[in-house]
Structures are given as structure tokens and as C-alpha cells.
Scaffold this motif. Structure first.
Motif, mmCIF file in Angstrom:
data_model
loop_
_atom_site.group_PDB
_atom_site.id
_atom_site.type_symbol
_atom_site.label_atom_id
_atom_site.label_comp_id
_atom_site.label_asym_id
_atom_site.label_seq_id
_atom_site.Cartn_x
_atom_site.Cartn_y
_atom_site.Cartn_z
ATOM 1 N N VAL A 1 0.914 -1.320 -0.181
ATOM 2 C CA VAL A 1 -0.025 0.150 0.067
ATOM 3 C C VAL A 1 0.873 1.349 -0.018
ATOM 4 C CG1 VAL A 1 -0.127 0.055 2.717
ATOM 5 C CG2 VAL A 1 -2.058 1.127 1.073
ATOM 6 N N SER A 2 0.482 2.240 -0.799
ATOM 7 C CA SER A 2 1.117 3.460 -0.790
ATOM 8 C C SER A 2 0.213 4.629 -0.768
ATOM 9 C CB SER A 2 2.379 3.622 -2.027
ATOM 10 O OG SER A 2 1.282 3.552 -3.106
ATOM 11 N N GLY A 3 0.862 5.807 -0.723
ATOM 12 C CA GLY A 3 -0.041 6.800 -0.836
ATOM 13 C C GLY A 3 0.855 8.287 -0.880
ATOM 14 N N PHE A 4 0.012 9.104 -1.308
ATOM 15 C CA PHE A 4 0.868 10.556 -1.894
ATOM 16 C C PHE A 4 0.621 11.449 -0.297
ATOM 17 C CE2 PHE A 4 0.236 8.932 -5.958
ATOM 18 C CZ PHE A 4 1.451 9.553 -6.524
ATOM 19 N N PRO A 5 1.875 11.986 0.240
ATOM 20 C CA PRO A 5 1.700 12.720 1.231
ATOM 21 C C PRO A 5 1.056 13.842 1.044
ATOM 22 C CG PRO A 5 3.937 11.710 1.272
ATOM 23 C CD PRO A 5 3.224 11.494 -0.160
ATOM 24 N N MET B 1 5.638 4.071 0.633
ATOM 25 C CA MET B 1 5.333 2.794 0.305
ATOM 26 C C MET B 1 5.882 1.615 1.183
ATOM 27 S SD MET B 1 5.653 1.692 -3.844
ATOM 28 C CE MET B 1 7.313 1.928 -3.783
ATOM 29 N N LEU B 2 4.556 0.906 1.493
ATOM 30 C CA LEU B 2 4.764 0.023 2.700
ATOM 31 C C LEU B 2 4.407 -1.480 2.007
ATOM 32 C CD1 LEU B 2 4.914 -1.051 5.601
ATOM 33 C CD2 LEU B 2 2.384 -0.902 5.730
ATOM 34 N N ILE C 1 -3.808 1.963 -3.301
ATOM 35 C CA ILE C 1 -3.473 3.226 -2.811
ATOM 36 C C ILE C 1 -4.592 4.120 -1.848
ATOM 37 C CG2 ILE C 1 -2.889 5.852 -3.576
ATOM 38 C CD1 ILE C 1 -2.508 4.645 -6.390
ATOM 39 N N LEU C 2 -3.775 4.436 -0.676
ATOM 40 C CA LEU C 2 -4.811 5.197 0.263
ATOM 41 C C LEU C 2 -4.579 6.688 0.108
ATOM 42 C CD1 LEU C 2 -2.541 5.872 2.711
ATOM 43 C CD2 LEU C 2 -2.907 3.484 3.362
ATOM 44 N N ASP C 3 -5.395 7.300 1.143
ATOM 45 C CA ASP C 3 -5.136 8.928 1.172
ATOM 46 C C ASP C 3 -4.341 9.291 2.414
ATOM 47 O OD1 ASP C 3 -5.424 11.690 1.336
ATOM 48 O OD2 ASP C 3 -7.313 11.634 2.156
ATOM 49 N N ALA D 1 -0.541 1.367 -9.298
ATOM 50 C CA ALA D 1 0.084 2.513 -9.221
ATOM 51 C C ALA D 1 0.685 2.892 -7.753
ATOM 52 C CB ALA D 1 -1.185 3.773 -9.448
ATOM 53 N N GLY D 2 1.358 3.737 -7.411
ATOM 54 C CA GLY D 2 1.813 3.968 -6.310
ATOM 55 C C GLY D 2 2.807 5.229 -6.171
ATOM 56 N N CYS D 3 3.202 5.514 -4.916
ATOM 57 C CA CYS D 3 3.998 6.852 -4.650
ATOM 58 C C CYS D 3 5.441 6.215 -4.102
ATOM 59 C CB CYS D 3 3.191 7.719 -3.737
ATOM 60 S SG CYS D 3 4.216 9.185 -3.438
#
Length: 378
Positions: A159-163, A208-209, A247-249, A202-204
Motif C-alpha cells: 500500500v502506498s499514498g501521496f503525502p 510505500m509499505l 493506494i490510500l489517502d 500505481a503508487g508513490c
């Protein structure tokens, strides 16, 4: 002329409507747990590649070490820094046993610098989950536990997300918010979550975990050693190996200021553009989608209004309002500045200019320079 304006207005409506519908659909399901789950999550190795990050690394480590509800270790790979980055990390390691410093090996031929540093970090990690974190990212106190809880609840391998993107200069306000405009406007999250295909990955790379087992099964960073875009390549490879990604917020979990001047903005977005949008087949399609849906409607509205083409003017104004409404809701959700919404068509135009520049430069054999190293743009 009126017929042409009517056709252009209808085209803009279709393209702008696509963006607005996908954005609103995604915003409805784009989230993160409000708090960390009960129980003890799996231990996490926080892995930070650092090259000349003396101005960032101290604050990054302080934020990581302040994590609540998570068992962590922090490993920093000093990738040939000349500004004292390793000294700062060493001081933290002397005070807190959770921090370790490794000195990166010389960059081998054919490797990207960041991918080589992350590869070494993964080899040094001791925990079953790996959180790759850029040195300019500042984690909120419960970020690691909440991301781990998100993985557990959904049975994910990555899982990843854009800070939250901190923007201060006009160049930042115009360009950087476009990252999430593209992500939430053109990647339908329901399909990405239901379908296992690599095309929906997709990811950031900033945050990224990933499960260590899934990371190794996907070949880790070594599998794309000569690539720039870890945020795309690692999720794709995890999916190709049978894993699940999402992807999470990350707006409430972390913040970052990516670039603080126009030269770095241009270089930063150019360096990995040819691994994403800036491809000979893809970029013309992206140009139609973005220019047609975001720039064409306000232009048609102005021209049609002056030409007395009432139908075209009304349709184009409706489309413009619809796009800006979706854009404003996105800005509210991820805490972007209102000026970014007002200048949205300009931001789209600048994004396309960067992508076309990268594509044409790659065809001419140009190289991207980043962190003192040169890379082929292909």
C-alpha cells in the motif's frame, strides 16, 4: 464556425465529464483509517535512502521515532553524501538503538541511484514489513500503525499514498497538485481494486509499505534497477507476482515539500516522465484527454460567447464548472491551496509541456540529471 464550436463544446463535455465522474467516484472511496487498529501490528522496518539530505534527515528521523502503536526499526542508507548526512544519522543511532546507518556501496553500472540504495536497505532490514520513505517526508505520529492496519484489513501486499504536498511558490502551486489530478481523475479505483492487472497498479515512491515476502517475490528494486519510477514499477511487479496493491489517502499521515524552485520542479518531473505518460503512443492520448477536458472548455466558452454561439457557450461553461467543481472537491480532500484550483487549466498545460519536453528529449538522446548523476531518458 458555429458548427465547429458546437462540435468542440460537445467533445469537451465528453472528456471533461469523464474526468469529473471518475474523480467524484474515486473521492467517495479514497480514504484511510481514522485511527490505528487495536492490537499489535507486524513490526516495520522504515527504510530511508539519503543522498545529501543533511537539511532533511534530522526532521525525518524525529518524525519516524515519534511513531505510536508500531514496533519499528529505522535504517538509513547514506548514498555517498558529501554534506554530513551520515554524521547526523550517526548521532541519532548513538542515542536510539532503533536507528541504524549503513553506508551505500558504489553505484554499479546499470543501476539507478535510488533503486540501488533501496535494494541495500531491503537487504539490511530485519522486520517482515518494509516502509520505503523519502528523506523529505514527515510522518504523522500514527502513520505507520494506520498504514499497517489498512494492509491487514484489506489483505494487501503493498500500500502506498501521496503525502500532503506542501506548495509555496507559484510553480509548486501550479504543477505539483496535478499528480493527484491525474491519479484520481483517470485511474478508476473500484476497477483497480477488483482487477489484478498490472495496468491498474500505481503508487508513490515517497511512502510505500510492502510485505517483505511479497517484495522479494516481485524481485525487489533489483527487478527495475535501471528505472527511475519506483512508485509505478514496484506495485506493478508485486501484482505481476500475484500480490494485491492499493493506494490510500496519505494526506493525514504525512507531508512533504517535493521541490522549492522551478528548475527542480522541471527536472524532477522530467526525470521519470518517459516511464509514465511520456511515451510515443500514450502521450498523444493523454494530450487529447487533458487538453480536451480541461483546457478546451474554457477556451471554447470564451470564443463561443464572442461569436454568439449560444449552445456551444452554454455547454462549454457547464463543462468548465463541472471540471472545476470536481477539482475543488479534490483540493479540499487533500488540502491543496485554492489557487491551484483557479489556475487548474494552466497546471494542465504546464504538465503537458513537461511531458512533451521529456518525450522529445528522450528521442534526441537527452539525459536527466538528478542528485549529481546522469540517467538516460528512455
Amino acid at each position: 464556425m458555429i458548427l465547429a464550436l458546437n462540435i468542440l463544446a460537445s467533445l469537451g463535455l465528453a472528456l471533461g465529464g469523464l474526468y469529473a465522474v471518475v474523480t467524484l467516484m474515486n473521492l467517495a472511496i479514497f480514504g484511510v483509517p481514522r485511527r490505528a487498529p487495536e492490537g499489535t501490528p507486524r513490526p516495520v522496518s522504515v527504510l530511508i535512502p539519503a543522498r545529501d539530505e543533511a537539511g532533511n534527515i534530522g526532521a525525518a528521523l524525529e518524525a519516524v521515532l515519534a511513531q505510536e502503536g508500531a514496533q519499528i526499526e529505522v535504517v538509513v542508507c547514506d548514498d555517498g553524501s558529501t554534506d554530513g548526512t551520515d554524521r547526523i544519522v550517526g548521532e541519532f543511532a548513538a542515542r536510539d538503538g532503533r536507528v541504524r546507518l549503513i553506508h551505500g556501496a558504489p553505484l554499479p553500472m546499470g543501476w539507478n541511484g535510488k533503486q540501488h540504495a533501496c535494494h541495500q536497505l531491503a537487504l539490511a532490514a530485519r522486520h517482515p514489513r518494509l516502509l520505503f520513505l523519502d528523506a523529505d517526508v514527515r510522518l504523522a505520529p500514527g502513520a505507520v500503525a494506520r498504514m499497517s492496519g489498512y494492509m491487514d484489513a484489506r489483505g494487501l501486499d503493498l500500500v502506498s499514498g501521496f503525502p500532503r504536498q506542501i506548495t509555496r511558490t507559484l510553480g509548486e502551486v501550479v504543477t505539483i497538485p496535478q499528480i493527484l489530478v491525474l491519479l484520481l481523475g483517470y485511474l478508476p479505483f473500484p476497477m483497480a481494486r477488483m482487477l489484478p492487472g498490472e495496468g491498474f497498479a500505481a503508487g508513490c515512491g515517497q511512502l510505500m509499505l510492502v510485505e517483505a515476502e511479497a517484495y522479494r517475490a516481485a524481485g525487489g528494486h533489483e527487478a527495475f534497477r535501471d528505472r527511475m519510477h519506483d512508485g509505478l514499477n514496484l506495485p506493478r511487479n508485486v501484482r505481476a507476482a500475484g500480490g494485491r496493491t492499493d493506494i490510500l489517502d496519505a494526506t493525514p499521515l504525512a507531508r512533504v515539500r517535493m521541490y522549492d524552485n522551478w528548475a527542480d520542479i522541471w527536472s524532477g518531473f522530467t526525470k521519470n516522465a518517459t516511464e509514465g505518460m511520456a511515451k510515443p503512443v500514450a502521450l498523444p492520448i493523454w494530450t487529447v484527454l487533458l487538453a480536451g477536458g480541461h483546457i478546451l472548455p474554457p477556451v471554447v466558452a470564451l470564443v463561443a460567447w464572442g461569436a454568439g454561439a449560444d449552445y456551444a457557450a452554454k455547454v462549454a461553461l457547464l463543462t468548465t464548472a463541472m471540471v472545476l467543481l470536481a477539482r475543488a472537491l479534490l483540493a479540499w480532500k487533500v488540502r491543496q491551496r485554492p489557487l491551484a484550483v483557479l489556475l487548474h487549466p494552466v497546471g494542465v498545460a504546464v504538465t503537458l509541456a513537461i511531458q512533451w519536453s521529456a518525450l522529445l528529449g528522450a528521442r534526441k538522446g537527452a539525459q536527466a540529471q538528478w542528485r549529481g548523476r546522469l540517467y538516460d531518458m528512455n
